[in-house]
Design an enzyme around this catalytic site. Sequence first.
Site, PDB file in Angstrom:
ATOM      1  N   GLU A  76       0.817  -1.223   0.000  1.00 43.51           N
ATOM      2  CA  GLU A  76       0.000   0.000   0.000  1.00 43.51           C
ATOM      3  C   GLU A  76       0.845   1.264   0.000  1.00 43.51           C
ATOM      4  O   GLU A  76       0.515   2.236  -0.684  1.00 43.51           O
ATOM      5  CB  GLU A  76      -0.917  -0.005   1.231  1.00 43.51           C
ATOM      6  CG  GLU A  76      -1.797   1.238   1.326  1.00 43.51           C
ATOM      7  CD  GLU A  76      -2.692   1.218   2.555  1.00 43.51           C
ATOM      8  OE1 GLU A  76      -3.361   2.236   2.800  1.00 43.51           O
ATOM      9  OE2 GLU A  76      -2.717   0.198   3.261  1.00 43.51           O
ATOM     10  N   ASP A  77       1.953   1.268   0.752  1.00 42.13           N
ATOM     11  CA  ASP A  77       2.674   2.516   0.997  1.00 42.13           C
ATOM     12  C   ASP A  77       4.051   2.599   0.345  1.00 42.13           C
ATOM     13  O   ASP A  77       4.761   3.590   0.535  1.00 42.13           O
ATOM     14  CB  ASP A  77       2.829   2.730   2.512  1.00 42.13           C
ATOM     15  CG  ASP A  77       1.489   2.962   3.190  1.00 42.13           C
ATOM     16  OD1 ASP A  77       0.603   3.544   2.544  1.00 42.13           O
ATOM     17  OD2 ASP A  77       1.325   2.553   4.354  1.00 42.13           O
TER      18      ASP A  77
END
Length: 702
Positions: A76-77
């Site tokens: 996600e990051d």
Amino acid sequence: MLRQYELVDRVLAYDPDADEDLLNRAYVFSIQAHGSQLRASGDPYFSHPIEVAGILTELKLDAETIATGILHDTIEDTVATTEQIERLFGANVARLVDGVTKLSKIEAQTENERAAENLRKFLLAMSDDIRVLLVKLADRLHNMRTLHFIKSDEKRRRIARETMDIYAPLAERIGLYGFMDELQALSFKHLEPEGYDSIVKRLELLRAGGGDMVARITSGIKLLLGQSGIEADVRGREKRPFSIWKKMQDRRMAFENLPDVMAFRVVVPDTAGAYRALGIIHQRWPAVPGRFKDFISTPKRNGYRSLHTTVMHSERVRIEIQIRTAEMDREAEFGLAAHWAYKQGDDGAPARHAYPWLRDLLEILEQAATPEELLEHTRLAMFQDQVFAFTPKGELIQLPAGACPVDFAYAVHTDLGDTCVGSKVNGRVVPLRTPLANGDQVEILRSKAQHPDPLWEGFVVSVKARSAVRRFVRQQQRSQQLKMGRTLYDEVVARLKLPLSDDAVTAGLARLKLADRNALYLALARATVSDTAVLEAVLPGSTANLKTKKRGKAGPRAPISIRGLTPGVAFQLADCCHPIPGDRIVGVACPGTGIEVHGIDCANLADPGEGEWLDLHWGEETESAVARLFAVVHNQPGSLAALTAILAHHGANIVNLTLKERDRAFHGFVVDIEVDDLAHLTNIIAALRATQAVVSVERVKA
């Protein structure tokens, strides 16, 4: 933050055969992937996944789950991909990481839609492998511990509310009561800061006034049981601020009047010892009526087992005591993580087969029509207390508190709920809305001709029953809308006065971006596409030849043109049948008044033998005419307003409105309205029949 060797040593302490290399590689990869990213606290971002992994070691989970905790934010990051995670750490870890990952690029219009889509993906992943939930709960717990670093008060409250509504109840569902208590406490601190501070201060005053009361009571219980030959580990604590706050709200009591703010846990060697300890405690201190619960003989749905009782202690306070074995205590502490079978069911099946409450959540996913409904039903499913009832064969059915026989029927089987017509509780026929009590034996009466009643939604409490009723209502509405939309479509196409080929319709659907004819019918019925748009789509350029009408515009009406009359001959539209453009009409000569124009099916037409009929047709310059309707509406506030609002929406000017019939339940109105033509009137009648306020509506022709 845990160092690399500290984390690995923690895992090896309870699982000497753990894949040490996997943990080391995951640790290094996470630090490199997150690089210089920082958290709101100013700490390096990679400290968060490492701390999440540390929380998971407290549950003594396997190396794959710990590695998932370390890597859970990389997709996600960071620039890492699912394929990269699978190549480096294996398919299982990649699948778990993907299940925990939020959908960060959802093209949704509202916050509810984004939250619902995230929840949908999360629940689906969790249903295949419950370890997804364990990692997510650890992730949320660490985020809540550091929530105070977020500057935005609105964001803190939103995260706290989501935690209170979804994640704390999920922790309770799998028996992680320690997680649940801390998540609730941290959420409560941000959602109700004044209430939190008030309760903390009052607990401090209570401790100051009563000395170390918890320690005294703990020693007393241990001594009492020891004198009776029961070796027990006794622990006591004050209840958490959120638990106290909830009881204050539920019972509408002030803090000073709250009876039990202390809880004690008694851990004994075996089940027989638990029941024996209960008897000894009840002999020493009087039990509070209605406060005893036996979760050993009837465990909670998450497998929790314990004896709960509340007694009036000699310190002049009411105290809650929980009695359980060491095994039960371990299960209460670690929930399903206490069993190495948490990955799959005992037969190797996915988690949804091992945990019935997961199947309930999946049914919510299937039946929810909107994001709001999904979130609402999930929250309801999380927060409901339980009541236990039995089938005629003795099978135990767990239901939400306040459940009725309809909820019971749906809990047994969806088909039984759909065909439920009556019920017997303990051998006595009772109404379907009757609340069930613990221990009731319920028999469902059914009929194949029965279907869910929309009124059931007003008293069922289980998500499964409510979803089934809403699904049936949606299906009924869709069926009615399809029927009305087909009628409207036929009327629209009839204006073209030429047959349409299938290719023309297919091309028209493509221009309107609709999947098929049913989608078109629904769009017409719901007024999301206009008549003109449909005409132009199926036959481009056709609307240029249709006259433009401005309905509802104030000003003098244009004269009605009728072909078939000698120029200059006077005529009038008959008041009995109110013919309008589109009706087949005839003229009847009336002495002194000229020609009276009637609809061909008017009941008041004179016998042809008594006078000459003239074959007439509407002219091209016709503007509008008056049609008469008889509408029956419910005798309740807002019904007439709903009727007139629909007329206004369709551009029909009300010429006259008369109350013709009335009783306690219904009112009948005669309504004269200006319409453009028969198609216009047909659309209006269809719209009126579709609203709940209108019981029936018919055109008056005589």
